[in-house]
Each structure stands twice: as C-alpha cells, then as structure tokens.
Design an enzyme around this catalytic site. Structure first.
Site, PDB file in Angstrom:
ATOM      1  N   HIS A  88     -16.497   9.003  65.537  1.00 27.10           N
ATOM      2  CA  HIS A  88     -16.346   8.455  64.423  1.00 27.10           C
ATOM      3  C   HIS A  88     -16.576   7.095  64.237  1.00 27.10           C
ATOM      4  O   HIS A  88     -16.468   6.518  65.112  1.00 27.10           O
ATOM      5  CB  HIS A  88     -14.912   8.361  63.454  1.00 27.10           C
ATOM      6  CG  HIS A  88     -14.701  10.657  63.960  1.00 27.10           C
ATOM      7  ND1 HIS A  88     -13.622  10.286  63.460  1.00 27.10           N
ATOM      8  CD2 HIS A  88     -15.493  11.477  64.177  1.00 27.10           C
ATOM      9  CE1 HIS A  88     -13.598  12.095  63.492  1.00 27.10           C
ATOM     10  NE2 HIS A  88     -15.192  12.413  64.032  1.00 27.10           N
ATOM     11  N   GLU A  90     -14.689   4.809  63.179  1.00 31.06           N
ATOM     12  CA  GLU A  90     -13.274   4.632  63.264  1.00 31.06           C
ATOM     13  C   GLU A  90     -13.487   3.342  64.823  1.00 31.06           C
ATOM     14  O   GLU A  90     -12.841   2.806  65.693  1.00 31.06           O
ATOM     15  CB  GLU A  90     -12.288   5.382  63.002  1.00 31.06           C
ATOM     16  CG  GLU A  90     -11.604   4.765  61.212  1.00 31.06           C
ATOM     17  CD  GLU A  90     -12.766   6.161  61.029  1.00 31.06           C
ATOM     18  OE1 GLU A  90     -12.326   6.772  60.248  1.00 31.06           O
ATOM     19  OE2 GLU A  90     -13.866   6.804  62.007  1.00 31.06           O
ATOM     20  N   CYS A 116      -9.542  10.797  60.303  1.00 26.97           N
ATOM     21  CA  CYS A 116      -9.044  11.899  61.199  1.00 26.97           C
ATOM     22  C   CYS A 116      -7.744  11.501  61.940  1.00 26.97           C
ATOM     23  O   CYS A 116      -7.472  10.474  61.889  1.00 26.97           O
ATOM     24  CB  CYS A 116     -10.140  12.334  61.779  1.00 26.97           C
ATOM     25  SG  CYS A 116     -10.780  11.946  62.951  1.00 26.97           S
ATOM     26  N   CYS A 119      -9.129   9.260  65.401  1.00 27.33           N
ATOM     27  CA  CYS A 119      -8.620   8.476  64.713  1.00 27.33           C
ATOM     28  C   CYS A 119      -7.253   7.250  64.176  1.00 27.33           C
ATOM     29  O   CYS A 119      -7.112   6.030  64.746  1.00 27.33           O
ATOM     30  CB  CYS A 119      -9.917   8.102  63.601  1.00 27.33           C
ATOM     31  SG  CYS A 119     -11.354   8.425  64.239  1.00 27.33           S
TER      32      CYS A 119
END
Length: 157
Positions: A88, A90, A116, A119
């Site tokens: 991701h 992040e 999410c 993260c």
C-alpha cells in the site's frame, strides 16, 4: 518578474492541506494497482519527507503486467490483503523514510484514501500524528484504531 497588473487578491493559492493532498494525487499516478491508485506524502514542518504509491516491491512484476489475483479470486475491497502483490502507498511511504533514515515521528500523512487496518497499525507505531485523506475506504476497524490512538483524521476534497 510578476506583472504589475497581477495583485495579491488575484492569486488563488491552495492551503497547505490542499497542496500536499494534490501532491499525493500526483504521486498516485505512479501506482500500478489495477483496482485503486493511491498516493501518500509524508510531511513534517511543511516539508515533504517521503512519498509512496501502491504497487509491487522493487524488482517484482506489477499487477499491470501480471493481472490482479484478487480480481481473479473475486475478493472484495478491504479483505484478504495478503493475497496482493502490492504494498500500500502508506507502507511504501514509511519504507522510503526508513530506507533513507528519515524519522516519521510527529509527522502528517497526506493520502488519497483512508488507510486500511494494516496500514493504520503501522502508522500508529510510526508516530504519525495526523492523517489527511480525500476519499474513504471500507475499513471501520482502521478508523476505530486511529481514533483510539488519538491520531487526527481529516477528510478534505
């Protein structure tokens, strides 16, 4: 030199949040995920520390080259993250900061989508103090964790 006809009132400068979120949207254009393009910008004291977008690890084939396993398996958004080739945005922004020895403590994260739960847990432990997003994500647990960790989440367009 700026023309004398241009006056301060004629400028439409974005605020800092809008500026950094726009940079995150630009960063998202590098994403290689077939489902969602996400960009993240880590900022401290109005300075960009690192950027990240969602995609496969360096040197690994991207979903744009191999197709999306999660789509093939009909996995809904927000579920079974482990069945994805990509990291991701992040995660990538935190890894970029770590790779170059940049502290993430007390920084702000500008990201195109709400993090999410995976993260969110990383961002909590990375010492992020504020997250500014432009779109949501179907993960209530992530928001609950961020709220409990007293990380301010602000949504702007």
């Amino acid at each position: 030199m700026v023309s004398a006809k241009i006056r301060k009132k004629d400028f439409n400068r974005p605020g800092w949040d809008e500026y950094f979120l726009e940079v995150a949207h630009l960063v998202s254009k590098r994403a290689t995920c077939l489902r969602r393009r996400v960009g993240a910008v880590l900022v401290k004291d109005k300075k960009i520390l690192a950027t990240g977008y969602n995609g496969a690890p360096s040197g690994i084939s991207h979903c744009i080259d191999t197709d999306c396993l999660r789509d093939k398996l009909k996995i809904p958004s927000g579920q079974r993250h482990e069945l994805c080739r990509g990291l991701h945005a992040e995660q990538n922004v935190l890894l970029q900061a770590a790779l170059y020895g940049i502290s993430t403590k007390n920084s702000a994260l500008y990201v195109t989508n709400q993090p999410c739960i995976i993260c969110a847990k990383m961002l909590i432990n990375a010492g992020i103090k504020e997250i500014i997003i432009s779109d949501g994500y179907p993960d209530k647990m992530a928001m609950d964790f961020l709220r409990e960790a007293e990380i301010k989440v602000k949504k702007i367009k």
